[in-house]
Design a protein around this motif. Sequence first.
Motif, PDB file in Angstrom:
ATOM      1  N   GLU A  21       0.825  -1.205   0.000  1.00  0.00           N
ATOM      2  CA  GLU A  21       0.000   0.000   0.000  1.00  0.00           C
ATOM      3  C   GLU A  21       0.861   1.259   0.000  1.00  0.00           C
ATOM      4  O   GLU A  21       0.580   2.213  -0.722  1.00  0.00           O
ATOM      5  CB  GLU A  21      -0.934   0.005   1.221  1.00  0.00           C
ATOM      6  N   SER A  22       1.933   1.266   0.783  1.00  0.00           N
ATOM      7  CA  SER A  22       2.795   2.452   0.822  1.00  0.00           C
ATOM      8  C   SER A  22       3.518   2.648  -0.512  1.00  0.00           C
ATOM      9  O   SER A  22       3.714   3.770  -0.961  1.00  0.00           O
ATOM     10  CB  SER A  22       3.795   2.374   1.973  1.00  0.00           C
ATOM     11  N   SER A  23       3.888   1.556  -1.161  1.00  0.00           N
ATOM     12  CA  SER A  23       4.525   1.644  -2.470  1.00  0.00           C
ATOM     13  C   SER A  23       3.555   2.214  -3.504  1.00  0.00           C
ATOM     14  O   SER A  23       3.926   3.058  -4.323  1.00  0.00           O
ATOM     15  CB  SER A  23       5.006   0.265  -2.902  1.00  0.00           C
ATOM     16  N   LEU A  24       2.315   1.763  -3.448  1.00  0.00           N
ATOM     17  CA  LEU A  24       1.297   2.258  -4.370  1.00  0.00           C
ATOM     18  C   LEU A  24       0.994   3.727  -4.106  1.00  0.00           C
ATOM     19  O   LEU A  24       0.834   4.515  -5.049  1.00  0.00           O
ATOM     20  CB  LEU A  24       0.026   1.422  -4.219  1.00  0.00           C
ATOM     21  N   GLN A  25       0.946   4.110  -2.844  1.00  0.00           N
ATOM     22  CA  GLN A  25       0.704   5.508  -2.493  1.00  0.00           C
ATOM     23  C   GLN A  25       1.820   6.400  -3.033  1.00  0.00           C
ATOM     24  O   GLN A  25       1.566   7.476  -3.558  1.00  0.00           O
ATOM     25  CB  GLN A  25       0.581   5.660  -0.973  1.00  0.00           C
ATOM     26  N   GLU A  26       3.068   5.930  -2.910  1.00  0.00           N
ATOM     27  CA  GLU A  26       4.203   6.687  -3.444  1.00  0.00           C
ATOM     28  C   GLU A  26       4.063   6.850  -4.950  1.00  0.00           C
ATOM     29  O   GLU A  26       4.319   7.920  -5.501  1.00  0.00           O
ATOM     30  CB  GLU A  26       5.511   5.972  -3.097  1.00  0.00           C
ATOM     31  N   TRP A  27       3.638   5.787  -5.635  1.00  0.00           N
ATOM     32  CA  TRP A  27       3.485   5.867  -7.084  1.00  0.00           C
ATOM     33  C   TRP A  27       2.408   6.874  -7.462  1.00  0.00           C
ATOM     34  O   TRP A  27       2.577   7.667  -8.399  1.00  0.00           O
ATOM     35  CB  TRP A  27       3.152   4.509  -7.690  1.00  0.00           C
ATOM     36  N   TYR A  28       1.281   6.883  -6.745  1.00  0.00           N
ATOM     37  CA  TYR A  28       0.215   7.847  -7.040  1.00  0.00           C
ATOM     38  C   TYR A  28       0.715   9.279  -6.894  1.00  0.00           C
ATOM     39  O   TYR A  28       0.385  10.151  -7.705  1.00  0.00           O
ATOM     40  CB  TYR A  28      -1.002   7.626  -6.141  1.00  0.00           C
ATOM     41  N   GLU A  29       1.493   9.524  -5.865  1.00  0.00           N
ATOM     42  CA  GLU A  29       2.057  10.864  -5.676  1.00  0.00           C
ATOM     43  C   GLU A  29       2.992  11.226  -6.824  1.00  0.00           C
ATOM     44  O   GLU A  29       2.942  12.344  -7.352  1.00  0.00           O
ATOM     45  CB  GLU A  29       2.801  10.931  -4.348  1.00  0.00           C
ATOM     46  N   HIS A  30       3.826  10.279  -7.238  1.00  0.00           N
ATOM     47  CA  HIS A  30       4.748  10.534  -8.347  1.00  0.00           C
ATOM     48  C   HIS A  30       3.987  10.714  -9.657  1.00  0.00           C
ATOM     49  O   HIS A  30       4.369  11.545 -10.482  1.00  0.00           O
ATOM     50  CB  HIS A  30       5.763   9.412  -8.464  1.00  0.00           C
ATOM     51  N   GLU A  31       2.930   9.963  -9.838  1.00  0.00           N
ATOM     52  CA  GLU A  31       2.135  10.114 -11.060  1.00  0.00           C
ATOM     53  C   GLU A  31       1.544  11.523 -11.139  1.00  0.00           C
ATOM     54  O   GLU A  31       1.551  12.147 -12.207  1.00  0.00           O
ATOM     55  CB  GLU A  31       1.020   9.074 -11.105  1.00  0.00           C
ATOM     56  N   ASP A  32       1.056  12.038 -10.022  1.00  0.00           N
ATOM     57  CA  ASP A  32       0.509  13.401 -10.013  1.00  0.00           C
ATOM     58  C   ASP A  32       1.583  14.428 -10.373  1.00  0.00           C
ATOM     59  O   ASP A  32       1.331  15.357 -11.141  1.00  0.00           O
ATOM     60  CB  ASP A  32      -0.079  13.731  -8.634  1.00  0.00           C
ATOM     61  N   ILE A  33       2.779  14.255  -9.832  1.00  0.00           N
ATOM     62  CA  ILE A  33       3.877  15.186 -10.112  1.00  0.00           C
ATOM     63  C   ILE A  33       4.282  15.110 -11.587  1.00  0.00           C
ATOM     64  O   ILE A  33       4.489  16.133 -12.245  1.00  0.00           O
ATOM     65  CB  ILE A  33       5.079  14.894  -9.189  1.00  0.00           C
ATOM     66  N   VAL A  34       4.376  13.889 -12.124  1.00  0.00           N
ATOM     67  CA  VAL A  34       4.746  13.704 -13.537  1.00  0.00           C
ATOM     68  C   VAL A  34       3.663  14.301 -14.437  1.00  0.00           C
ATOM     69  O   VAL A  34       3.972  14.990 -15.419  1.00  0.00           O
ATOM     70  CB  VAL A  34       4.999  12.218 -13.864  1.00  0.00           C
ATOM     71  N   ASN A  35       2.398  14.066 -14.117  1.00  0.00           N
ATOM     72  CA  ASN A  35       1.319  14.629 -14.936  1.00  0.00           C
ATOM     73  C   ASN A  35       1.347  16.150 -14.931  1.00  0.00           C
ATOM     74  O   ASN A  35       1.143  16.781 -15.973  1.00  0.00           O
ATOM     75  CB  ASN A  35      -0.035  14.107 -14.470  1.00  0.00           C
ATOM     76  N   ALA A  36       1.612  16.755 -13.783  1.00  0.00           N
ATOM     77  CA  ALA A  36       1.712  18.219 -13.712  1.00  0.00           C
ATOM     78  C   ALA A  36       2.882  18.715 -14.564  1.00  0.00           C
ATOM     79  O   ALA A  36       2.758  19.723 -15.280  1.00  0.00           O
ATOM     80  CB  ALA A  36       1.880  18.666 -12.260  1.00  0.00           C
ATOM     81  N   TYR A  37       4.004  18.002 -14.497  1.00  0.00           N
ATOM     82  CA  TYR A  37       5.176  18.360 -15.307  1.00  0.00           C
ATOM     83  C   TYR A  37       4.851  18.264 -16.802  1.00  0.00           C
ATOM     84  O   TYR A  37       5.189  19.151 -17.584  1.00  0.00           O
ATOM     85  CB  TYR A  37       6.342  17.442 -14.952  1.00  0.00           C
ATOM     86  N   LEU A  38       4.198  17.179 -17.198  1.00  0.00           N
ATOM     87  CA  LEU A  38       3.872  16.985 -18.617  1.00  0.00           C
ATOM     88  C   LEU A  38       2.855  18.016 -19.103  1.00  0.00           C
ATOM     89  O   LEU A  38       2.917  18.449 -20.254  1.00  0.00           O
ATOM     90  CB  LEU A  38       3.356  15.567 -18.847  1.00  0.00           C
ATOM     91  N   GLU A  39       1.929  18.411 -18.235  1.00  0.00           N
ATOM     92  CA  GLU A  39       0.962  19.444 -18.625  1.00  0.00           C
ATOM     93  C   GLU A  39       1.653  20.771 -18.909  1.00  0.00           C
ATOM     94  O   GLU A  39       1.236  21.507 -19.807  1.00  0.00           O
ATOM     95  CB  GLU A  39      -0.092  19.608 -17.535  1.00  0.00           C
ATOM     96  N   LYS A  40       2.709  21.063 -18.160  1.00  0.00           N
ATOM     97  CA  LYS A  40       3.471  22.300 -18.416  1.00  0.00           C
ATOM     98  C   LYS A  40       4.355  22.159 -19.653  1.00  0.00           C
ATOM     99  O   LYS A  40       4.466  23.069 -20.455  1.00  0.00           O
ATOM    100  CB  LYS A  40       4.372  22.621 -17.216  1.00  0.00           C
TER     101      LYS A  40
END
Length: 124
Positions: A44-63
């Motif tokens: 669960e903690s590994s998956l939570q970390e991935w979700y956080e990283h996915e949000d950061i990557v998506n924000a980066y790609l949107e810019k």
Amino acid sequence: MILVAPILLLLIVALFWKKARTILLVLAIVVASIETFYVMYKQESSLQEWYEHEDIVNAYLEKTYPEDDWVSRHATRSAFSRAGVEVIFIDELEVVYMYIVEDGDVNLVGYSSEEGYENPKRSE
């Protein structure tokens, strides 16, 4: 799993040691339960970390690529990071880009493409 040997040892000893059988069987159940909860928590903690990283990557790609559309997925076989984010751009389905987040910064660490496909558009 992590504690399989101690559980098996407790079960084997419980079979032959009648006086302590109940105690050893209860101990084996307790150890197995702790192991199960530990593995579930770790996943669960590994998956939570991935979700956080996915949000950061998506924000980066949107810019970086505001006009593009993409799909992100969990990189399960990544040598770089368990929390690596694979990205496939809709206009370039032949290439899978791998992004990781380090100290809040998004880095493209590599890409893979279909055989014969050269010069990916976003290979920064």
